[in-house]
Design a protein around this motif. Structure first.
Motif, PDB file in Angstrom:
ATOM      1  N   GLN A   1      -9.851   4.516   2.262  1.00  0.00           N
ATOM      2  CA  GLN A   1      -9.852   5.972   2.441  1.00  0.00           C
ATOM      3  C   GLN A   1      -8.463   6.501   2.791  1.00  0.00           C
ATOM      4  O   GLN A   1      -8.193   7.679   2.611  1.00  0.00           O
ATOM      5  CB  GLN A   1     -10.863   6.386   3.516  1.00  0.00           C
ATOM      6  N   TYR A   2      -7.590   5.630   3.266  1.00  0.00           N
ATOM      7  CA  TYR A   2      -6.229   6.031   3.638  1.00  0.00           C
ATOM      8  C   TYR A   2      -5.215   5.724   2.537  1.00  0.00           C
ATOM      9  O   TYR A   2      -4.049   6.083   2.671  1.00  0.00           O
ATOM     10  CB  TYR A   2      -5.794   5.308   4.915  1.00  0.00           C
ATOM     11  N   LEU A   3      -5.648   5.023   1.501  1.00  0.00           N
ATOM     12  CA  LEU A   3      -4.716   4.501   0.510  1.00  0.00           C
ATOM     13  C   LEU A   3      -4.752   5.275  -0.799  1.00  0.00           C
ATOM     14  O   LEU A   3      -5.814   5.596  -1.318  1.00  0.00           O
ATOM     15  CB  LEU A   3      -5.029   3.025   0.236  1.00  0.00           C
ATOM     16  N   GLU A   4      -3.568   5.493  -1.313  1.00  0.00           N
ATOM     17  CA  GLU A   4      -3.411   6.152  -2.599  1.00  0.00           C
ATOM     18  C   GLU A   4      -3.209   5.118  -3.710  1.00  0.00           C
ATOM     19  O   GLU A   4      -3.625   5.310  -4.843  1.00  0.00           O
ATOM     20  CB  GLU A   4      -2.188   7.070  -2.503  1.00  0.00           C
ATOM     21  N   GLU A   5      -2.572   4.020  -3.350  1.00  0.00           N
ATOM     22  CA  GLU A   5      -2.240   2.987  -4.333  1.00  0.00           C
ATOM     23  C   GLU A   5      -2.216   1.634  -3.634  1.00  0.00           C
ATOM     24  O   GLU A   5      -1.792   1.526  -2.484  1.00  0.00           O
ATOM     25  CB  GLU A   5      -0.859   3.299  -4.908  1.00  0.00           C
ATOM     26  N   VAL A   6      -2.677   0.598  -4.328  1.00  0.00           N
ATOM     27  CA  VAL A   6      -2.694  -0.761  -3.796  1.00  0.00           C
ATOM     28  C   VAL A   6      -2.125  -1.707  -4.849  1.00  0.00           C
ATOM     29  O   VAL A   6      -2.497  -1.636  -6.014  1.00  0.00           O
ATOM     30  CB  VAL A   6      -4.125  -1.213  -3.434  1.00  0.00           C
TER      31      VAL A   6
ATOM     32  N   ALA B   1      -1.664   9.830   6.577  1.00  0.00           N
ATOM     33  CA  ALA B   1      -2.629   8.795   6.951  1.00  0.00           C
ATOM     34  C   ALA B   1      -2.043   7.663   7.788  1.00  0.00           C
ATOM     35  O   ALA B   1      -2.772   6.766   8.194  1.00  0.00           O
ATOM     36  CB  ALA B   1      -3.268   8.215   5.695  1.00  0.00           C
ATOM     37  N   LYS B   2      -0.758   7.688   8.073  1.00  0.00           N
ATOM     38  CA  LYS B   2      -0.100   6.553   8.735  1.00  0.00           C
ATOM     39  C   LYS B   2      -0.748   6.201  10.075  1.00  0.00           C
ATOM     40  O   LYS B   2      -1.040   5.030  10.338  1.00  0.00           O
ATOM     41  CB  LYS B   2       1.389   6.828   8.931  1.00  0.00           C
ATOM     42  N   GLU B   3      -0.979   7.171  10.923  1.00  0.00           N
ATOM     43  CA  GLU B   3      -1.520   6.894  12.259  1.00  0.00           C
ATOM     44  C   GLU B   3      -2.934   6.299  12.180  1.00  0.00           C
ATOM     45  O   GLU B   3      -3.226   5.289  12.823  1.00  0.00           O
ATOM     46  CB  GLU B   3      -1.533   8.168  13.091  1.00  0.00           C
ATOM     47  N   ALA B   4      -3.805   6.903  11.391  1.00  0.00           N
ATOM     48  CA  ALA B   4      -5.177   6.406  11.272  1.00  0.00           C
ATOM     49  C   ALA B   4      -5.198   5.023  10.626  1.00  0.00           C
ATOM     50  O   ALA B   4      -5.930   4.130  11.069  1.00  0.00           O
ATOM     51  CB  ALA B   4      -6.023   7.389  10.471  1.00  0.00           C
ATOM     52  N   PHE B   5      -4.400   4.824   9.586  1.00  0.00           N
ATOM     53  CA  PHE B   5      -4.349   3.525   8.928  1.00  0.00           C
ATOM     54  C   PHE B   5      -3.837   2.454   9.899  1.00  0.00           C
ATOM     55  O   PHE B   5      -4.395   1.358   9.970  1.00  0.00           O
ATOM     56  CB  PHE B   5      -3.462   3.552   7.686  1.00  0.00           C
ATOM     57  N   THR B   6      -2.787   2.772  10.645  1.00  0.00           N
ATOM     58  CA  THR B   6      -2.220   1.809  11.592  1.00  0.00           C
ATOM     59  C   THR B   6      -3.279   1.368  12.602  1.00  0.00           C
ATOM     60  O   THR B   6      -3.394   0.183  12.916  1.00  0.00           O
ATOM     61  CB  THR B   6      -1.002   2.408  12.322  1.00  0.00           C
ATOM     62  N   ARG B   7      -4.057   2.300  13.098  1.00  0.00           N
ATOM     63  CA  ARG B   7      -5.113   1.975  14.066  1.00  0.00           C
ATOM     64  C   ARG B   7      -6.136   1.012  13.439  1.00  0.00           C
ATOM     65  O   ARG B   7      -6.472  -0.010  14.031  1.00  0.00           O
ATOM     66  CB  ARG B   7      -5.783   3.257  14.557  1.00  0.00           C
TER      67      ARG B   7
ATOM     68  N   TYR C   1       0.835  -1.196   0.000  1.00  0.00           N
ATOM     69  CA  TYR C   1       0.000   0.000   0.000  1.00  0.00           C
ATOM     70  C   TYR C   1       0.870   1.247   0.000  1.00  0.00           C
ATOM     71  O   TYR C   1       1.866   1.304   0.716  1.00  0.00           O
ATOM     72  CB  TYR C   1      -0.881   0.079   1.255  1.00  0.00           C
ATOM     73  N   ARG C   2       0.436   2.227  -0.761  1.00  0.00           N
ATOM     74  CA  ARG C   2       1.009   3.580  -0.697  1.00  0.00           C
ATOM     75  C   ARG C   2      -0.075   4.419  -0.036  1.00  0.00           C
ATOM     76  O   ARG C   2      -1.167   4.575  -0.575  1.00  0.00           O
ATOM     77  CB  ARG C   2       1.326   4.101  -2.103  1.00  0.00           C
ATOM     78  N   LEU C   3       0.216   4.926   1.156  1.00  0.00           N
ATOM     79  CA  LEU C   3      -0.765   5.691   1.906  1.00  0.00           C
ATOM     80  C   LEU C   3      -0.816   7.140   1.460  1.00  0.00           C
ATOM     81  O   LEU C   3       0.166   7.682   0.951  1.00  0.00           O
ATOM     82  CB  LEU C   3      -0.440   5.661   3.401  1.00  0.00           C
ATOM     83  N   LYS C   4      -1.956   7.752   1.687  1.00  0.00           N
ATOM     84  CA  LYS C   4      -2.097   9.181   1.449  1.00  0.00           C
ATOM     85  C   LYS C   4      -1.246   9.918   2.478  1.00  0.00           C
ATOM     86  O   LYS C   4      -0.989   9.401   3.582  1.00  0.00           O
ATOM     87  CB  LYS C   4      -3.556   9.596   1.580  1.00  0.00           C
TER      88      LYS C   4
END
Length: 91
Positions: A77-82, A14-20, A8-11
């Motif tokens: 919602q947190y991801l830019e690329e998958v 977004a790291k903290e919210a995605f990690t949670r 995943y490439r995160l927006k």
């Protein structure tokens, strides 16, 4: 066991919210549907890589995405690329 690599490439930011969401929702639900989490790694603040495996991947994947708890969250919602691909074990 069938193993899938998920990158995943995160927006930005977004790291903290995605990690949670990953630790509190995704991992427990994957395990509840019989998946093994084989590793999860930060490559940078925005690049995340993980490996998930299952003996009957397609059936378990369908059960995971249909699960009511999974329906409540949208990690996209947190991801830019998958990028996802199945990998073959060498060692």
């Amino acid at each position: 066991m069938t193993v899938q690599m998920r990158r995943y490439r995160l927006k930005e930011g977004a790291k903290e919210a995605f990690t949670r969401v990953f630790l509190e929702v995704i991992v427990p639900l994957r395990r509840a549907t019989g998946f093994q989490i084989l590793g999860a790694y930060w490559l940078s603040d925005r690049d995340f890589l993980w490996f998930v495996g299952h003996e009957n991947f397609a059936e378990a994947e369908a059960a995971y995405y249909a699960h009511p708890e999974r329906q409540k969250v949208d990690p996209r919602q947190y991801l830019e690329e998958v990028e996802t691909r199945f990998v073959e074990r060498l060692l």
